[in-house]
Design an enzyme around this catalytic site. Structure first.
Site, short mmCIF file in Angstrom:
data_model
loop_
_atom_site.label_atom_id
_atom_site.label_comp_id
_atom_site.label_asym_id
_atom_site.label_seq_id
_atom_site.Cartn_x
_atom_site.Cartn_y
_atom_site.Cartn_z
N LYS A 70 -46.71 19.87 44.74
CA LYS A 70 -45.58 20.61 45.32
C LYS A 70 -45.12 19.97 46.63
O LYS A 70 -43.93 19.71 46.83
CB LYS A 70 -45.98 22.06 45.59
CG LYS A 70 -45.00 22.81 46.47
CD LYS A 70 -45.42 24.23 46.74
CE LYS A 70 -46.23 24.46 47.98
NZ LYS A 70 -45.49 24.54 49.24
N ASN A 71 -46.07 19.74 47.54
CA ASN A 71 -45.66 19.31 48.88
C ASN A 71 -45.18 17.86 48.91
O ASN A 71 -44.51 17.46 49.88
CB ASN A 71 -46.78 19.58 49.89
CG ASN A 71 -46.91 21.08 50.16
OD1 ASN A 71 -45.99 21.86 49.86
ND2 ASN A 71 -48.05 21.49 50.70
N CYS B 44 -43.80 30.49 53.92
CA CYS B 44 -44.91 31.42 54.13
C CYS B 44 -45.01 31.77 55.61
O CYS B 44 -44.84 30.92 56.48
CB CYS B 44 -46.24 30.77 53.70
SG CYS B 44 -46.43 30.67 51.93
N ARG C 171 -44.33 29.13 63.52
CA ARG C 171 -44.31 27.82 62.87
C ARG C 171 -43.22 26.97 63.54
O ARG C 171 -42.12 26.83 63.01
CB ARG C 171 -44.10 27.97 61.37
CG ARG C 171 -45.23 28.71 60.70
CD ARG C 171 -45.09 28.79 59.19
NE ARG C 171 -45.26 27.50 58.55
CZ ARG C 171 -45.25 27.33 57.23
NH1 ARG C 171 -45.09 28.34 56.43
NH2 ARG C 171 -45.40 26.12 56.70
N ASP D 18 -54.72 24.82 53.18
CA ASP D 18 -54.13 25.54 52.05
C ASP D 18 -55.20 26.01 51.05
O ASP D 18 -54.90 26.81 50.17
CB ASP D 18 -53.08 24.67 51.35
CG ASP D 18 -51.89 24.40 52.25
OD1 ASP D 18 -51.71 25.15 53.23
OD2 ASP D 18 -51.14 23.43 52.00
N ARG E 251 -43.93 30.12 43.69
CA ARG E 251 -43.44 29.01 44.52
C ARG E 251 -44.26 27.75 44.31
O ARG E 251 -43.74 26.64 44.52
CB ARG E 251 -43.50 29.40 46.01
CG ARG E 251 -42.43 30.39 46.42
CD ARG E 251 -42.44 30.59 47.94
NE ARG E 251 -42.73 29.33 48.58
CZ ARG E 251 -43.56 29.16 49.59
NH1 ARG E 251 -44.19 30.18 50.11
NH2 ARG E 251 -43.77 27.97 50.12
C1 EPZ Z 1 -47.24 21.58 55.54
O1 EPZ Z 1 -46.58 22.52 56.39
C2 EPZ Z 1 -47.39 22.27 54.21
N1 EPZ Z 1 -46.06 22.60 53.71
C3 EPZ Z 1 -48.25 23.52 54.34
O2 EPZ Z 1 -48.50 23.99 53.03
C4 EPZ Z 1 -49.60 23.16 54.98
O3 EPZ Z 1 -50.31 24.34 55.27
C5 EPZ Z 1 -49.40 22.36 56.26
O4 EPZ Z 1 -48.52 21.23 56.04
C6 EPZ Z 1 -50.70 21.81 56.84
O5 EPZ Z 1 -51.32 20.99 55.90
C7 EPZ Z 1 -45.30 21.66 53.14
O6 EPZ Z 1 -45.70 20.51 53.00
C8 EPZ Z 1 -43.97 22.07 52.67
P1 EPZ Z 1 -47.61 21.11 59.92
P2 EPZ Z 1 -45.98 22.02 57.78
O7 EPZ Z 1 -46.35 20.73 60.58
O8 EPZ Z 1 -45.52 20.63 57.62
C9 EPZ Z 1 -48.06 22.98 64.32
C10 EPZ Z 1 -48.58 25.54 51.27
O9 EPZ Z 1 -49.27 26.56 51.10
N2 EPZ Z 1 -46.71 22.41 64.56
O10 EPZ Z 1 -48.56 20.04 59.49
O11 EPZ Z 1 -45.01 23.04 58.23
C11 EPZ Z 1 -48.04 24.14 63.36
O12 EPZ Z 1 -47.72 25.35 64.02
C12 EPZ Z 1 -47.96 25.26 52.62
O13 EPZ Z 1 -48.35 24.71 50.38
C13 EPZ Z 1 -46.19 22.43 65.83
O14 EPZ Z 1 -46.78 22.94 66.78
O15 EPZ Z 1 -47.28 22.06 58.67
C14 EPZ Z 1 -49.43 24.09 62.78
O16 EPZ Z 1 -50.31 24.75 63.64
C15 EPZ Z 1 -48.15 26.38 53.56
N3 EPZ Z 1 -44.95 21.86 66.04
C16 EPZ Z 1 -49.77 22.59 62.77
O17 EPZ Z 1 -48.85 22.00 63.68
C17 EPZ Z 1 -44.24 21.27 65.03
O18 EPZ Z 1 -43.14 20.77 65.28
C18 EPZ Z 1 -49.63 21.87 61.44
O19 EPZ Z 1 -48.36 22.15 60.87
C19 EPZ Z 1 -44.80 21.25 63.75
C20 EPZ Z 1 -46.04 21.82 63.53
#
Ligand code: EPZ
Length: 419
Positions: free
Chosen positions: A22-23, A117, A122, A306, A398
């Site tokens: 998916k991702n 989610c 976020r 995840d 999803r």
């Molecule tokens: C991706 O989300 C995945 N989604 C998520 O999967 C997954 O949980 C996550 O990566 C971590 O592996 C998709 O790929 C569509 P991040 P993403 O930016 O990219 C902080 C699922 O269930 N952060 O790596 O949004 C954030 O708050 C979903 O399939 C900032 O502070 O996650 C978090 O604590 C849910 N500033 C950490 O970084 C930013 O600009 C990691 O988030 C971006 C993120």
């Protein structure tokens, strides 16, 4: 509103085929907007997040044809619009990838802040910071993040935190940006590598994906081609957890074992027998008692966040106290309240969950509060006696392709009903 009715208490046994990731799919589909020509993308999972992102690029003017349920043709040659539909964008997190893709393609993008989610704040500050480093000017209004990328050019970006989304968005924005971009402190997830492989196969010049540093030499244009998406690491881990929680014996097919290393290591530590083959993994949990463990979720190659909810359910079936620490999201234990209706005994303190395992799980009526929490409820239902009802299936839809058919093939008693 559809519901699952699950009569649990039977070990899962047999074979399951893992779908495309998916991702990776939700990043590669927007990436096709950078390509002039037809992209045929294979091994796309048949899930609602994919439908949503396909609708979004269609509403921007891309020609989208489903060749079969797992293959899609995208031709964005005649794309004219750089403003994303707010209603569609609100449905999913990955709508933010339209920012990187559209600024690379048009020098301009208007994209609403993403949905998806809900587990606490976020932010997307790291995405926006990378666009600014690449020469963009950003203004926010009530509906859109408005990005002017007239002056887009290669640059150095150092991410303050490791973010999958920000890394992918910066790669998308830099692929057609003139000059050299160096991204540091990048996410190393398999889907980041898959995106880079897709873009390179269409003519991009991206090196280092899968390491901390990604170097991109901007190219003038990308050409069409055919690409097949990697198997879903998280779907595979979910079936591993379901097999172990029901004390079953399941052969999980069409996977890349390397992507599952951190998961396999924890399962082996618990006493689960895991046999690895080239593209398959066998999970057998019916021959000896399992042990309680400690787990901490981390960015790849750490244990994936995840799979934290499925792991909490699995550890609830194991005698003794286990501890799960969430190292990626600030607030990803909200679903525990719902799971408590099924008899799990978990106390949460900030980002640490302490699980008192071995108490009998019980059937209940529960709501899937988000995608992976929903998967954990399915696993709990499969692992306990009695009939569980799970509602709010839109979350599970999803991200899990044909979950009812896959579980039935493993011997589960699961039905999807209306009402
Ligand atoms: C991706 O989300 C995945 N989604 C998520 O999967 C997954 O949980 C996550 O990566 C971590 O592996 C998709 O790929 C569509 P991040 P993403 O930016 O990219 C902080 C699922 O269930 N952060 O790596 O949004 C954030 O708050 C979903 O399939 C900032 O502070 O996650 C978090 O604590 C849910 N500033 C950490 O970084 C930013 O600009 C990691 O988030 C971006 C993120």
């Amino acid at each position: 509103m559809d519901k699952f009715l699950i009569k649990g208490g039977k070990p899962l046994c047999g074979e399951v085929h893992i779908s495309g990731a998916k991702n990776a799919a939700v990043a590669i589909i927007p990436a096709a907007l950078l390509v002039e020509g037809e992209c045929v993308i294979e091994n796309i999972p048949d899930i609602s997040d994919v439908d949503s992102i396909l609708s979004m690029i269609q509403s921007l003017g891309a020609k989208v044809k489903k060749l079969d349920c797992n293959t899609v043709s995208i031709d964005a040659t005649t794309l004219t619009c750089c403003t994303a539909d707010p209603e569609l964008a609100a449905k999913m997190r990955a709508s933010y990838y339209l920012m990187g893709a559209l600024i690379g393609r048009f020098g301009e993008a208007h994209v609403p802040p993403p949905g998806g989610c809900n587990f606490g704040t976020r932010p997307i500050d790291q995405h926006l910071k990378s666009f600014e480093s690449l020469g963009c000017t950003i203004e926010l209004d009530d509906t859109f993040v408005n990005i002017d990328a007239e002056a887009l050019c290669g640059s150095d970006v150092y991410f303050d935190i490791v973010s999958v989304g920000a890394t992918i968005n910066a790669v998308l924005a830099a692929t057609l940006a003139p000059g050299k971009t160096v991204l540091e402190n990048c996410a190393k997830e398999p889907h980041v590598v898959d995106l880079a492989n897709f873009l390179n196969s269409m003519g991009a010049n991206i090196r280092g994906a899968g390491t901390d540093v990604i170097k991109i030499n901007g190219v003038e244009s990308l050409r069409g081609g055919t690409y097949s998406i990697i198997p879903d690491q998280i779907e595979a881990g979910t079936y591993m957890a379901a097999a172990a929680a029901t004390r079953g014996d399941v052969l999980i097919k069409n996977i890349i074992p390397k992507h599952l290393d951190s998961i396999t290591a924890k399962f082996v530590e618990m006493g689960v027998t895991v046999e690895e083959y080239d593209e398959e993994i066998r999970v057998k949990a019916n021959d000896k008692p399992l042990k309680n463990i400690r787990v901490k979720t981390l960015p790849y190659p750490g244990f994936p966040t995840d799979l934290q909810p499925p792991m909490v359910v699995l550890l609830s079936t194991v005698n003794g106290v286990s501890v799960v620490t969430e190292g990626v999201w600030d607030s990803r234990f909200q679903y525990i309240t719902e799971l408590e209706k099924m008899g799990v005994k978990v106390s949460v303190n900030g980002t640490v969950a302490t699980i008192e395992g071995g108490n009998p799980l019980k059937a209940a009526s529960v709501c899937a509060t988000d995608l992976r929490a929903g998967a954990s409820m399915v696993i709990a239902a499969l692992a306990c006696n009695g009939e569980t009802e799970i509602s709010q299936l839109r979350h599970i839809d999803r991200g899990y392709e044909h979950i009812v058919d896959k579980l039935k093939a493993l011997g589960a008693d699961i039905e999807r009903i209306n009402g």
